[in-house]
Design a protein around this motif. Sequence first.
Motif, PDB file in Angstrom:
ATOM      1  N   LEU A   1      34.135  13.859  24.343  1.00  0.00           N
ATOM      2  CA  LEU A   1      34.114  14.967  25.528  1.00  0.00           C
ATOM      3  C   LEU A   1      35.553  14.695  26.047  1.00  0.00           C
ATOM      4  O   LEU A   1      35.980  13.849  26.715  1.00  0.00           O
ATOM      5  N   VAL A   2      36.223  15.825  25.985  1.00  0.00           N
ATOM      6  CA  VAL A   2      37.466  15.756  26.747  1.00  0.00           C
ATOM      7  C   VAL A   2      37.698  16.778  27.877  1.00  0.00           C
ATOM      8  O   VAL A   2      37.073  17.871  27.848  1.00  0.00           O
ATOM      9  N   VAL A   3      37.754  16.176  29.203  1.00  0.00           N
ATOM     10  CA  VAL A   3      37.715  17.020  30.440  1.00  0.00           C
ATOM     11  C   VAL A   3      38.992  17.157  31.014  1.00  0.00           C
ATOM     12  O   VAL A   3      39.819  16.347  30.599  1.00  0.00           O
ATOM     13  N   ASN A   4      39.164  18.153  31.798  1.00  0.00           N
ATOM     14  CA  ASN A   4      40.304  18.586  32.249  1.00  0.00           C
ATOM     15  C   ASN A   4      40.592  17.820  33.309  1.00  0.00           C
ATOM     16  O   ASN A   4      40.934  18.329  34.586  1.00  0.00           O
ATOM     17  N   GLY A   5      40.787  16.433  33.443  1.00  0.00           N
ATOM     18  CA  GLY A   5      41.068  15.739  34.401  1.00  0.00           C
ATOM     19  C   GLY A   5      42.485  14.855  33.963  1.00  0.00           C
ATOM     20  O   GLY A   5      43.259  15.427  32.999  1.00  0.00           O
TER      21      GLY A   5
ATOM     22  N   ASP B   1      24.636  26.990  38.138  1.00  0.00           N
ATOM     23  CA  ASP B   1      24.293  25.767  38.854  1.00  0.00           C
ATOM     24  C   ASP B   1      24.689  24.707  37.991  1.00  0.00           C
ATOM     25  O   ASP B   1      25.054  23.679  38.793  1.00  0.00           O
ATOM     26  N   GLU B   2      25.061  24.541  36.667  1.00  0.00           N
ATOM     27  CA  GLU B   2      25.610  23.394  36.194  1.00  0.00           C
ATOM     28  C   GLU B   2      26.960  23.397  36.124  1.00  0.00           C
ATOM     29  O   GLU B   2      27.816  24.211  36.143  1.00  0.00           O
ATOM     30  N   THR B   3      27.595  22.107  36.079  1.00  0.00           N
ATOM     31  CA  THR B   3      29.049  22.056  35.849  1.00  0.00           C
ATOM     32  C   THR B   3      29.284  22.018  34.448  1.00  0.00           C
ATOM     33  O   THR B   3      28.581  21.622  33.543  1.00  0.00           O
ATOM     34  N   ASP B   4      30.480  22.315  34.107  1.00  0.00           N
ATOM     35  CA  ASP B   4      30.824  22.376  32.618  1.00  0.00           C
ATOM     36  C   ASP B   4      30.572  21.116  31.858  1.00  0.00           C
ATOM     37  O   ASP B   4      30.318  21.056  30.760  1.00  0.00           O
TER      38      ASP B   4
ATOM     39  N   PHE C   1      38.080  11.292  35.576  1.00  0.00           N
ATOM     40  CA  PHE C   1      38.621  10.890  36.758  1.00  0.00           C
ATOM     41  C   PHE C   1      39.924  12.154  37.202  1.00  0.00           C
ATOM     42  O   PHE C   1      40.623  12.398  36.149  1.00  0.00           O
ATOM     43  N   GLY C   2      40.108  12.459  38.337  1.00  0.00           N
ATOM     44  CA  GLY C   2      41.158  13.572  38.508  1.00  0.00           C
ATOM     45  C   GLY C   2      41.511  13.704  40.211  1.00  0.00           C
ATOM     46  O   GLY C   2      41.175  12.687  40.970  1.00  0.00           O
ATOM     47  N   ASP C   3      42.064  14.631  40.520  1.00  0.00           N
ATOM     48  CA  ASP C   3      42.487  15.018  41.773  1.00  0.00           C
ATOM     49  C   ASP C   3      41.399  15.342  42.622  1.00  0.00           C
ATOM     50  O   ASP C   3      41.679  15.164  44.080  1.00  0.00           O
ATOM     51  N   ARG C   4      40.193  15.822  42.170  1.00  0.00           N
ATOM     52  CA  ARG C   4      39.242  16.167  42.740  1.00  0.00           C
ATOM     53  C   ARG C   4      38.040  14.985  43.380  1.00  0.00           C
ATOM     54  O   ARG C   4      37.467  14.818  42.118  1.00  0.00           O
TER      55      ARG C   4
ATOM     56  N   ASP D   1      35.345  14.910  44.768  1.00  0.00           N
ATOM     57  CA  ASP D   1      34.265  15.573  44.498  1.00  0.00           C
ATOM     58  C   ASP D   1      33.849  15.687  43.180  1.00  0.00           C
ATOM     59  O   ASP D   1      32.608  15.283  42.558  1.00  0.00           O
ATOM     60  N   HIS D   2      34.708  16.221  42.418  1.00  0.00           N
ATOM     61  CA  HIS D   2      34.341  16.240  40.938  1.00  0.00           C
ATOM     62  C   HIS D   2      34.320  15.218  40.239  1.00  0.00           C
ATOM     63  O   HIS D   2      33.512  14.759  39.324  1.00  0.00           O
TER      64      HIS D   2
END
Length: 227
Positions: free
Chosen positions: A18-22, A89-92, A114-117, A119-120
């Motif tokens: 899974l590739v997340v935008n972080g 309700d769900e995150t991506d 991991f990223g700039d947010r 909370d995310h």
Amino acid sequence: MISKRNIKGSETMSAILLVVNGDVKKEHLVMEMSRAGFVIGVDGGTNIIHALGYTPDLIVGDLDSIREDVLEACRKKGVRILRYPAEKDETDLQLAIEEAMKLNPRMITCVGIFGDRPDHTLANLQLMQVPAKAGIHVRCPFDGGILYVIDSKLDLKGSPGDTVSLLPITEMVSGITLTGFKYSLTDGEMVPGIPLGISNVMESERAHIEINSGILLVFHLQKVTSE
């Protein structure tokens, strides 16, 4: 130069990426793409995959951060796209994990959690327990190390002096036994709010972690050696 290819058609679904935008390091992603049997672009994470000349097998999310040209290129290649409403309700990532688990993988690797947010990032870390509770091996490479999410045991390979931090993500983690570390432990317990497992150190190239119940986050910070 990275050759352009589509991962679709791989013989195994045992390892899903899974590739997340972080925060994603190019070298990490190239290595993980070569290992994966199936690749999911989590919304804007697809931009990162596309930039390296790859194409995912599946795109999941509300598509608010994927570039339109990337989305169109994937459509033309026949990539399956699961688009959800922006207000949900769900995150991506949660939706992507659910799709990955439907394939009954042996391992799920998440890049970019991991990223700039903050909370995310915290939400992403909490989500990692979902596949772990289902008995799926979970690993999350990041710049400087790898996060493992375990529900039973883990054999670590590294170097003497590597830092390893253990954090419980469930109400309690019990039956913790650590071998091959500077600070050993036998049948111990860890609970959130008491960071007992921070900054342990590997004493050799191998170490072993075993737990009886709960879910444990294992951060392996690999030692950087100078030539």
